[in-house]
Design an enzyme around this catalytic site. Structure first.
Site, PDB file in Angstrom:
ATOM      1  N   CYS A 215       4.272  -1.257  14.608  1.00 27.84           N
ATOM      2  CA  CYS A 215       4.269  -1.029  13.168  1.00 27.84           C
ATOM      3  C   CYS A 215       3.394   0.163  12.854  1.00 27.84           C
ATOM      4  CB  CYS A 215       3.796  -2.281  12.447  1.00 27.84           C
ATOM      5  SG  CYS A 215       4.745  -3.712  12.946  1.00 27.84           S
ATOM      6  N   VAL A 216       3.788   1.305  13.406  1.00 25.51           N
ATOM      7  CA  VAL A 216       2.967   2.502  13.241  1.00 25.51           C
ATOM      8  C   VAL A 216       3.802   3.639  12.685  1.00 25.51           C
ATOM      9  CG1 VAL A 216       1.374   1.865  15.051  1.00 25.51           C
ATOM     10  CG2 VAL A 216       3.377   3.221  15.619  1.00 25.51           C
TER      11      VAL A 216
END
Lengths: 497, 111, 242
Positions: B110-111
């Site tokens: 989740c970057v």
């Protein structure tokens, strides 16, 4: 302002329901998963030869295993109440992004192969075989669904498109046609314990860095313990908290809360990931394997409670599914819910006056709160329905002087997804993500323009990553994105310095 | 897998243009990758790339952004030790664009 | 069944066949919904945390179409009006299958008759809606129009039966009661009734194979019928052996 090489939806004065533009998003394709990732996650490494038969057999199997799928394929009356509720439809106008039409992509195959009418009347009943062309539609449009469940709120029968898109992805994976982004990550979490693939020594280095960094800033020895057996609490956070900004600021916030509360806690190197992408691909086995890893870690460390960090879909998995997948959690203290959300944990401390908070530390911010979709519609906090809305807000009001609500038609139970959930947070899907963020960006813009909001707080790692990337397309700075515990971190007084 | 040609050498890259084999990296490759990202490499850009590579060699993962900003702050001055400056250098993001040019794999999650 | 006119014989056989298809199909489908497991708790939240709360919220939703109301007021007006009127008309028809007629049924006849008169209106509205809005036109298939047109024809032929051709209601009732009692008598050879009755048989035969199953399915929807208590009570997946 980030430049787009596609046309942006207009977000001034809210997002209007667009006229339909057939095929507007048909060109967006995901990167296919590699052989290694497919094998590692339990799927065929390549497209199987008799893929159509395998897919239909899988569909039949899933209809027998999931009441939701069987029922939802039958009972839609196509009233269209959901048609204008999906952020991807509102942002793109592509009619296949209307939830009902997205479901129809599977329903037409269902009719053809599993119903009398479809078999007899074919096209007249809008029944279609699972051809290569239909499969391509599946690949495209079942990856333009973030499984946010907004459509299910308005459906007379509660039909949840997420259930259909999860099944569709499971079917595609089972014929060896999976998506790289989700499967690579699931493979990594099986291998290393987290989505980023952070090895243990790097995790140790990162946590040591944070201890020094917080010490420098506050003068207080706030601990970031790893694998500490016998700690009271095991804290499970999305691994993005160990890597990204502003995610890390919330991580610091959690640590400070534990420090201030005097409750011992530990991270786990075996389960250094809260996220559970198994849900995105509808894979019961992968979801279970990831959840079980966390339960095992808690058992090994001998903790009494499990507290979880700011991550939306993972909280849905943890709240709604953990007990089924990895329970019973009878090794934990029964006086605390399993899991306990960090917001429940912090809010309870605030209510007991156990934290010293200086609201003025956040005076430069006028804050609003974004309800993350999976928390809003797939979980609860506290004991009362709707606690998932109130508890984070109670925290914000306790740590900030200036708090403003967004339009409730775009928030709370009806919240718009950030546009990057459900396994869509991948660069090749950027156009979908930017356009899908339009409804939420419009709601944010409204309070920024009219009430001076400059910060949107949230409790989801995907939301944070998505918004920092896509809000600049709408001329909203990425600095507007904050974690709830980032603001807690600013306000909390540790008695040092 | 796609390949790109740099200095007469065929180099394998993934769908997003990240090097498949880290040992294919060279300054020449970095310059070429930077050009394809419309990034003009200044000495400050190189500081970032060099640190990313050093860190990766030790930990087999890219550093947390906060670690990177602090390091850059130490090397280039406190005013530059922040995310905003890193985005000035690498508008595509310090994690993704800078990693690409440094020859590191794309960060996932989740970057 | 000997002694029946050929037409009556055909219709008696058809009626029993359709009844068998209708109930057989319906029960088969509902049985499928009932026995297929919910592996995970997928209640759409916020949802009641108790079984009683879930029952109440479902009664409210089914009685008022509250979630559709939330979704689209214009569709709600047409859909809700149609279903309420349909219910009234259905209640009105019960008198033809019961002897003696319960007093309550007698009492509601005038209201139900008004309903029958109004029935075409929401159906025409719902048809127009599908044509008028681009989103609805896109999702509407021949099957969606077919059901609305069929219902409209049933309604109109019923009104024709009542007001235009003044058919032999006593004979119709005897015929229907005869079917119910399994001792069929002759059908009144009245064209308006034959048309009306044929259309109704078509609808009933079509029912279990179509989206009309929403009528039974709504009671099984897991997002609405599951209790929001996964942390308090461990939901066990029936097909997870381990």
């Amino acid at each position: 302002m980030a430049k787009a090489d596609f046309e942006l939806p207009n977000i001034e004065n809210g997002v209007r329901v667009p006229a339909i533009k057939p095929g507007a998003m048909a060109h967006v394709k995901y990167h296919p998963a590699s052989e290694a990732h497919l094998s590692k996650t339990g799927f065929p490494a390549n497209r199987v030869d008799n893929w159509k038969e395998v897919a239909l057999a899988k569909m039949n199997e899933l209809m027998g295993k999931y009441k939701s799928l069987q029922l939802f394929l039958d009972v839609c009356v196509k009233c269209g109440a959901c048609a204008d509720k999906c952020h991807y439809f509102l942002g793109t106008g592509d009619p296949n992004n209307m939830p009902v039409a997205r479901q129809e992509l599977m329903r037409k195959v269902y009719r053809k192969n599993f119903t009398v009418g479809g078999a007899l009347f074919g096209g007249l009943a809008r029944a279609e075989d699972l051809t290569e062309e239909v499969l391509q539609e599946w690949m495209t449009y079942f990856h333009q669904c973030s499984q946010c469940r907004r459509c299910s709120v308005f459906c007379p029968f509660g039909i949840d498109t997420a259930e259909i898109s999860m099944a569709a992805r499971e079917i595609m994976d089972s014929i060896g046609a999976g998506q790289k982004y989700t499967l690579e990550i699931i493979a990594k979490v099986h291998d290393t314990g987290n989505n980023l693939g952070i090895p243990k020594n790097a995790l140790i280095g990162t946590l040591e860095f944070l201890e020094e960094d917080v010490k420098e800033a506050t003068g207080v020895d706030v601990k970031f313990p790893l694998d500490q057996k016998g700690a009271e609490v095991m804290l499970i956070v999305p691994s993005a908290d160990f890597f990204s900004s502003p995610h890390v600021d919330s991580l610091v916030g959690y640590a400070k809360v534990f420090h201030a509360a005097g409750i011992s806690y530990t991270f786990s190197s075996h389960a250094s990931e809260f996220a559970n992408f198994g849900m995105f691909i509808g894979s019961y086995d992968n979801t279970k394997k990831i959840a079980t890893r966390i339960a095992d870690a808690g058992r090994d460390l001998g903790v009494k409670r499990i507290v979880v960090g700011e991550c939306g879909h993972a909280y849905r998995v943890a709240y709604s599914f953990w007990n089924t997948l990895a329970g019973p959690f009878d090794f934990l203290d029964k006086n605390y819910p399993v899991p306990t959300h960090i917001c429940e944990f912090t809010e309870e401390l605030i209510r007991r006056n156990a934290l010293t908070l200086d609201k003025s530390a956040n005076d430069e911010f006028t804050v609003t709160y974004h309800d993350s979709c999976n928390v809003a519609r797939g979980s609860r906090m506290g004991t009362e329905p709707g606690g998932q809305f109130e508890i984070p807000r109670n925290i914000l009001k306790a740590v900030c002087n200036k708090y403003v609500e967004m339009d409730p038609e775009s928030n709370r139970e009806k919240t718009f997804c950030c546009g990057g959930g459900g396994g869509l947070l991948s660069d090749e899907l950027l156009e979908v993500r930017v356009k899908g963020a339009a409804p939420k960006a419009a709601a944010l813009k409204e309070v920024m323009d009219n009430q001076g909001v400059n910060t949107m707080a949230m409790i989801c790692a995907i939301c944070k990553a998505q918004f920092t990337k896509v809000l600049p397309y709408y001329d909203i700075p990425m600095e507007a994105v904050a974690g709830v515990h980032q603001l807690v971190s600013n306000a909390i007084q540790l008695g040092g310095k | 897998m796609a390949t790109i040609q740099i200095a007469g050498k065929n180099i394998e890259v993934d769908e997003d243009g990240y090097l498949v084999n880290l040992e294919d990296w060279s300054e020449e490759v970095a310059n070429s990758l930077a050009a394809s990202e419309q990034v003009e490499m200044s000495p400050n850009h190189w500081e970032v790339v060099n640190f990313l590579r050093e860190y990766y060699q030790e930990y087999k993962i890219a550093p947390m952004i906060r670690i990177l900003t602090k390091e850059i702050g130490k090397k280039l001055g406190k005013d530059k030790g922040n995310t905003k400056y890193l985005y000035e250098l690498y508008p595509g993001g310090p994690a993704k664009q800078a990693c690409k040019i440094a020859g590191l794999p794309k960060p996932t999650g989740c970057v | 069944m000997s002694g029946l006119s050929p037409l009556s014989l055909v219709y008696a056989v058809l009626s029993y066949a359709v009844t068998a298809v209708f109930f057989g199909g319906l029960l088969h489908k509902l049985w499928g919904y009932a026995v297929t497991p919910n592996p995970l708790n997928i209640a759409t939240t916020p949802a009641p945390a108790t079984r009683g709360g879930v029952i109440v919220s479902n009664i409210v939703n089914i009685a008022t179409f509250s979630s559709l109301f939330k979704g689209n007021r214009w569709t709600w007006i047409g859909g809700y009006a149609f279903h309420v009127i349909l219910l009234a008309v259905f209640a009105r028809h019960l008198r033809l299958f019961l002897h003696p007629v319960p007093p309550l049924l007698v009492l509601i006849q005038p209201v139900a008759l008004l309903g029958a008169l109004l029935l075409p209106l929401p159906l025409i509205y719902l048809l127009a809606r599908r044509k008028a809005v681009d989103r609805y036109a896109w999702i509407s298939s021949p099957a969606d129009y077919f059901v609305l047109v069929l219902l409209l024809l049933i309604g109109l032929s019923g009104l024709g039966l009542k007001f235009v051709s003044h058919s032999d209601m006593v004979g119709i009732k005897q015929f229907l009661l005869g079917l119910v009692m399994a001792s069929p008598v002759d059908m009144p050879p009245h064209p308006a009734f034959i048309i009306h009755f044929t259309l109704v048989l078509m609808l009933a035969a079509y029912f279990p194979f179509s989206k009309l199953m929403h009528a039974g399915g709504v009671f099984f929807s897991p997002t609405r019928t599951m209790v929001d208590d996964p942390r308090e009570r461990r939901h066990v997946n029936p097909w997870a052996a381990k």
